[in-house]
Design an enzyme around this catalytic site. Structure first.
Site, mmCIF file in Angstrom:
data_model
loop_
_atom_site.group_PDB
_atom_site.id
_atom_site.type_symbol
_atom_site.label_atom_id
_atom_site.label_comp_id
_atom_site.label_asym_id
_atom_site.label_seq_id
_atom_site.Cartn_x
_atom_site.Cartn_y
_atom_site.Cartn_z
ATOM 1 N N GLY A 335 45.720 83.448 -2.314
ATOM 2 C CA GLY A 335 47.049 83.526 -1.706
ATOM 3 C C GLY A 335 47.916 82.383 -2.174
ATOM 4 N N GLY A 337 51.453 79.963 -0.903
ATOM 5 C CA GLY A 337 52.423 79.613 0.129
ATOM 6 C C GLY A 337 53.368 78.544 -0.357
ATOM 7 N N GLY A 338 54.164 78.018 0.574
ATOM 8 C CA GLY A 338 55.180 77.049 0.208
ATOM 9 C C GLY A 338 54.609 75.737 -0.297
ATOM 10 C CG PHE A 339 53.117 73.059 1.922
ATOM 11 C CD1 PHE A 339 53.923 71.954 1.719
ATOM 12 C CD2 PHE A 339 53.255 73.772 3.089
ATOM 13 C CE1 PHE A 339 54.847 71.555 2.667
ATOM 14 C CE2 PHE A 339 54.169 73.391 4.050
ATOM 15 C CZ PHE A 339 54.973 72.281 3.843
ATOM 16 N N GLY A 340 51.565 75.462 -1.970
ATOM 17 C CA GLY A 340 50.651 75.587 -3.086
ATOM 18 C C GLY A 340 49.862 76.879 -3.040
ATOM 19 C CB VAL A 342 44.466 79.290 -1.110
ATOM 20 C CG1 VAL A 342 43.011 79.189 -0.672
ATOM 21 C CG2 VAL A 342 45.349 78.429 -0.214
ATOM 22 C CE LYS A 356 47.536 74.089 1.587
ATOM 23 N NZ LYS A 356 47.812 73.821 3.013
ATOM 24 C CG ASP A 453 53.434 76.712 9.700
ATOM 25 O OD1 ASP A 453 54.330 77.450 10.159
ATOM 26 O OD2 ASP A 453 53.017 76.795 8.545
#
Length: 625
Positions: A335, A337-340, A342, A356, A453
């Site tokens: 997957g 997301g905004g931070f990197g 996985v 991650k 979050d």
């Protein structure tokens, strides 16, 4: 010369006795006898070798998986009072004997006096096993029936101490039955169980004692995951970890063995020298293996942040990360997301991990990275995702988590086909698990932690569909007494909104947008007030739900999102309300949002601009709720 010969004779006796283990029982788990595939046999040989060597340096317990397409799951466990080389001797012996006792079988369990060894082609980690059981008893019968009650009460106290008063999952000790008679006992669980699982296993065994052994002075009973033993002789070993033994008992043993103390001291000295030599050779071999494999979990990196927490966390070299993820290939991506991103990784020993890789352009700098490392490494709970290691090589910020095979909650919950498998019993279990995880963060951890979050995509599911809260990168810790100004901005959905999403099977901002921008939250509020909330829940639930339970959970969810912070229950109250079906719940007041578009603003920041967002919620609290 005579003393030296005696010492070595004693050492030989000790080693021989340790290697000749007392066999208690075995089980092939009802598997059929057929030739093993070459791949499975290879992985089985690897895992048996690993257990034999790992027992030399572990604390008496470990488990792992080797192989992907034909995996072998293995676990060994030494009795709580057995440490060091006695443990290794037993495990090595069991590793040689298990395939002989269950030839051409994919599963096997073997019990010896000091250890248990188990392997299978299916994962059994964390699962309670109370059938079949093995038991044995001595020849002496109880003459005073009052001992039956005292003995049972004593064993119950050991179970309580093993599962509530300590985190060891084992306990041992003794009591004075009379001025001349003593009784000794031990309870022990496999350390892959939870404390609650350990309690259930031991209580199930104790119930069987009334059938097999209650009239006997000495007895033991084993299952695949726990053990109870009771005797009039001290059968356990004394070491610096058995602090539960009464001092008087220790003194009695010292007096009993005084005549042999000199030779024992000399023998231990000789044995210690040999063990030291063995460890030196092993250490040299291990260091060479580490250089070859490039993965050293025994090396630790100390991380310290502004909150003055410290943690020792294993460091994995980047080369190992690249090998495990096929150089961050698309095929391994789980997957983004905004931070990197996985990735799924597989280490050389077959262990599956979630990697991650934080993006250099994500805006998550050293503070956020340290936050995530700090929080997850220091917070341990069955409903929180476990951080295994990190990597800081070549300007990379990489976190290595336990791999959870069933992905995230939103992957199942918001898919029409996958959601069919989510009956009400499972959804209620997930709600309760998330609540317990948040309660731990808010009230039971060393400092209060606000996740900031919490949403369905940040709740991961293990192989048994148990929820684990992930993504602590946006979390913030503060001591009790600090106010909300220290958290500045709280992002994500409320626990209450998440509860409603689980019940209705729809996203809060995506269900009723065609009806005047009405969110799930507002819709649930209006239908609950009209007494029609059960008419519009997820149709996938069909008849699997109990109406009173669903309505109660909707009620609790609405209490959590009331507009005034003082009206919202704390998580401890939420957990209590979920656990009780008789507690009277207060009537919820109007929720914080009456329109479908949710506002976001900086709390306690006068110069911040107010932006419109579908993902951010405004909350103003002085303590986590």
């Amino acid at each position: 010369m005579m003393v030296t010969q005696t010492c070595f004779g004693f050492l030989l006796l000790v080693v021989t006795k340790a290697q000749t283990q007392i066999y208690l029982g075995s089980s092939c788990q009802n598997t059929s006898q057929e030739p093993l595939s070459s791949a499975y046999q290879t992985n089985l040989d690897k895992i048996l070798t690993w257990m034999s060597s790992d027992a030399a340096t572990s604390k008496g317990y470990n488990h792992t998986r080797i192989g992907i397409t034909t995996p072998v799951y293995g676990l060994y466990e030494c009795r709580g009072d057995v440490i060091g080389h006695f443990c290794q001797f037993c495990v090595s012996f069991a590793a040689r004997e298990a395939p002989k006792r269950c030839p051409n079988r994919v599963s096997a369990m073997v019990w010896y006096e000091y250890c248990i060894l188990r392997y299978s082609n299916e994962s059994f980690f964390g699962k309670i096993l109370t059938h079949p059981t093995w038991h044995g008893f001595g020849t002496k019968n109880i003459s005073n029936m009052a001992e039956v009650q005292r003995g049972e009460g004593f064993v119950k106290s050991l179970i309580r101490k093993a599962t509530k008063d300590t985190n060891q999952l084992y306990y041992l000790g003794g009591f004075n039955l009379s001025s001349t008679q003593k009784r000794y006992g031990m309870v022990h669980c496999s350390r892959d169980l939870s404390k609650e699982g350990c309690r259930q296993c031991l209580e199930a065994l104790l119930a069987q004692v009334h059938i097999c052994c209650v009239q006997k002075i000495g007895w033991f009973i084993w299952s695949g995951t726990c053990m109870i033993r009771y005797d009039d002789q001290m059968f356990y070993l004394l070491n610096n970890q058995t602090s539960s033994i009464p001092a008087s008992n220790q003194e009695t043993d010292k007096q009993r063995g005084y005549r042999r103390s000199k030779i024992v001291i000399i023998s231990i000295s000789v044995m210690g020298s040999i063990v030291l030599l063995f460890l030196s050779v092993y250490h040299f071999w291990y260091r060479r293996r580490v250089r070859k494999d490039g993965f050293r979990l025994s090396s630790f990196h100390k991380i310290q942040t502004e909150e003055s927490w410290t943690t020792d966390l294993p460091i994995i070299p980047l080369t190992t990360i690249l090998q495990s993820t096929d150089s961050f290939s698309e095929a391994c991506k789980l997957g983004e997301g905004g931070f990197g991103t996985v990735y799924k990784g597989i280490l050389a020993n077959g262990t599956q991990i979630a990697v991650k890789r934080l993006s250099k352009f994500s805006g998550q700098g050293s503070e956020e990275f340290n936050n995530e490392v700090l929080f997850i490494a220091n917070l341990q709970h069955r409903n929180l995702v476990r951080l295994l290691a990190c990597c800081l090589d070549q300007n990379e910020n990489i976190l290595v988590y336990e791999y959870l095979p069933n992905k995230s909650l939103d992957f199942h919950l918001f898919d029409d086909e996958k959601r069919k498998q989510f009956d009400w019993k499972l959804r209620l279990r997930i709600i309760n698990g998330i609540a317990r995880g948040i309660l731990y963060l808010h009230e039971d951890s060393r400092v209060t932690v606000i996740h900031r979050d919490l949403k369905a995509s940040n709740v991961l599911l293990d192989h048994d569909m148990n929820p684990k809260i992930s993504d602590f990168g946006l979390a913030r810790a503060f001591e009790i007494g600090q106010n909300q100004a220290n958290t500045k901005r709280v992002m994500g959905t409320y626990f209450g909104v998440l509860v409603l999403e689980i019940i209705y099977g729809r996203k809060n901002n995506g269900l009723f947008m065609s009806e005047n921008g009405q969110t799930l939250l507002l819709h649930a509020w209006r239908t609950w007030g009209a007494g029609k909330c059960l008419e519009v829940i997820d149709p996938m639930l069909e008849k699997s739900f109990l109406g009173s339970e669903v309505e109660r959970c909707i009620h609790i969810g609405l209490l959590c999102v009331q507009e005034a912070a003082k009206d919202r229950p704390t998580m401890s109250h939420v957990v209590l309300m979920l656990a009780s079906d008789t507690m009277v719940l207060p009537k919820p007041k109007h929720p914080a949002f009456s329109i479908g578009i949710m506002a976001s603003e900086e709390v306690y920041t006068s110069k911040s601009s107010k932006n419109v967002s579908n993902n951010d919620l405004t909350i103003s609290i002085s303590l986590p709720r």
